[in-house]
Write an enzyme that holds these catalytic residues in place. Sequence first.
Site, PDB file in Angstrom:
ATOM      1  N   GLY A  76      50.341  26.795  66.187  1.00  0.00           N
ATOM      2  CA  GLY A  76      49.622  27.584  67.191  1.00  0.00           C
ATOM      3  C   GLY A  76      49.437  29.054  66.902  1.00  0.00           C
TER       4      GLY A  76
ATOM      5  CG  ASP B 281      51.593  29.045  70.239  1.00  0.00           C
ATOM      6  OD1 ASP B 281      52.810  29.057  70.492  1.00  0.00           O
ATOM      7  OD2 ASP B 281      50.935  27.989  70.169  1.00  0.00           O
TER       8      ASP B 281
ATOM      9  CG  ASP C  73      55.471  26.267  78.641  1.00  0.00           C
ATOM     10  OD1 ASP C  73      54.957  26.747  79.640  1.00  0.00           O
ATOM     11  OD2 ASP C  73      55.649  25.039  78.513  1.00  0.00           O
TER      12      ASP C  73
HETATM   13  P1  IMP Z   1      58.383  26.125  74.866  1.00  0.00           P
HETATM   14  O1  IMP Z   1      59.402  25.624  73.885  1.00  0.00           O
HETATM   15  O2  IMP Z   1      58.341  25.291  76.110  1.00  0.00           O
HETATM   16  O3  IMP Z   1      58.510  27.598  75.177  1.00  0.00           O
HETATM   17  O4  IMP Z   1      56.971  25.847  74.269  1.00  0.00           O
HETATM   18  C1  IMP Z   1      56.466  26.517  73.245  1.00  0.00           C
HETATM   19  C2  IMP Z   1      55.369  25.746  72.567  1.00  0.00           C
HETATM   20  O5  IMP Z   1      54.727  24.798  73.411  1.00  0.00           O
HETATM   21  C3  IMP Z   1      54.301  26.705  72.167  1.00  0.00           C
HETATM   22  O6  IMP Z   1      54.561  27.234  70.906  1.00  0.00           O
HETATM   23  C4  IMP Z   1      53.071  25.823  72.161  1.00  0.00           C
HETATM   24  O7  IMP Z   1      52.956  25.186  70.925  1.00  0.00           O
HETATM   25  C5  IMP Z   1      53.346  24.789  73.211  1.00  0.00           C
HETATM   26  N1  IMP Z   1      52.657  25.155  74.466  1.00  0.00           N
HETATM   27  C6  IMP Z   1      53.188  25.720  75.564  1.00  0.00           C
HETATM   28  N2  IMP Z   1      52.262  25.923  76.517  1.00  0.00           N
HETATM   29  C7  IMP Z   1      51.095  25.485  75.979  1.00  0.00           C
HETATM   30  C8  IMP Z   1      49.740  25.477  76.460  1.00  0.00           C
HETATM   31  O8  IMP Z   1      49.414  25.917  77.578  1.00  0.00           O
HETATM   32  N3  IMP Z   1      48.807  24.974  75.603  1.00  0.00           N
HETATM   33  C9  IMP Z   1      49.123  24.489  74.375  1.00  0.00           C
HETATM   34  N4  IMP Z   1      50.363  24.504  73.883  1.00  0.00           N
HETATM   35  C10 IMP Z   1      51.343  24.997  74.684  1.00  0.00           C
END
Ligand code: IMP
Length: 177
Positions: A45, A101, A104
């Site tokens: 991403g 990127d 979340d």
């Molecule tokens: P986390 O581990 O939940 O913080 O997620 C991080 C990863 O989830 C990011 O690097 C993205 O690859 C993916 N991600 C989180 N939100 C989105 C979104 O809205 N669209 C696409 N990919 C997302």
Amino acid sequence: MKRPYVIDELITAKAIAARIEELSKEIKDEFDGTDKLIVVGLLRGSFIFIADLVRELDMPVEVDFLEASSYGDEIESSREVRILKDLRGTIEGRDVLVVEDIVDTGFTLSHVVSLLASRKPARIKSIALLDKPTRREISIKADWTGFEIPDEFVVGYGIDYAQRNRNLGYIGTVRFN
Ligand code: IMP
């Protein structure tokens, strides 16, 4: 199976470019005088973000990539982070800037920063283009954030939904029909 959806523009290409210019100034201040900076992009991403960011950094930089497991084709985090592709080089004694990127739930950035910190870099900082603070499950914040966004699924500027839409020049929200 992908559901039908439309994309609504959330952040324009122009706004992204302007924000990257601002962020790169702060990053240059932070790493001023170092010749040992490695910018680590989290695949896939961040590939467009890192490309634009490093071109604003007029200082010596090396670039490496790391791939952590992501959502797959889903729109929900698996909460389990696995390293699918590790760095090529060593980071011991180096200055490291991790480029993500989106933060979340926070699981990915938290896991990657702890992993890289255990390899004894001189300094480790992180930058995320997007942050969804209301989704956080692990307390972590990138040192620099491009934009805080609401709890919406976004695509574009390197970010995908089921591997599509990475090639949009802007960030858009996915709205399912
Ligand atoms: P986390 O581990 O939940 O913080 O997620 C991080 C990863 O989830 C990011 O690097 C993205 O690859 C993916 N991600 C989180 N939100 C989105 C979104 O809205 N669209 C696409 N990919 C997302």
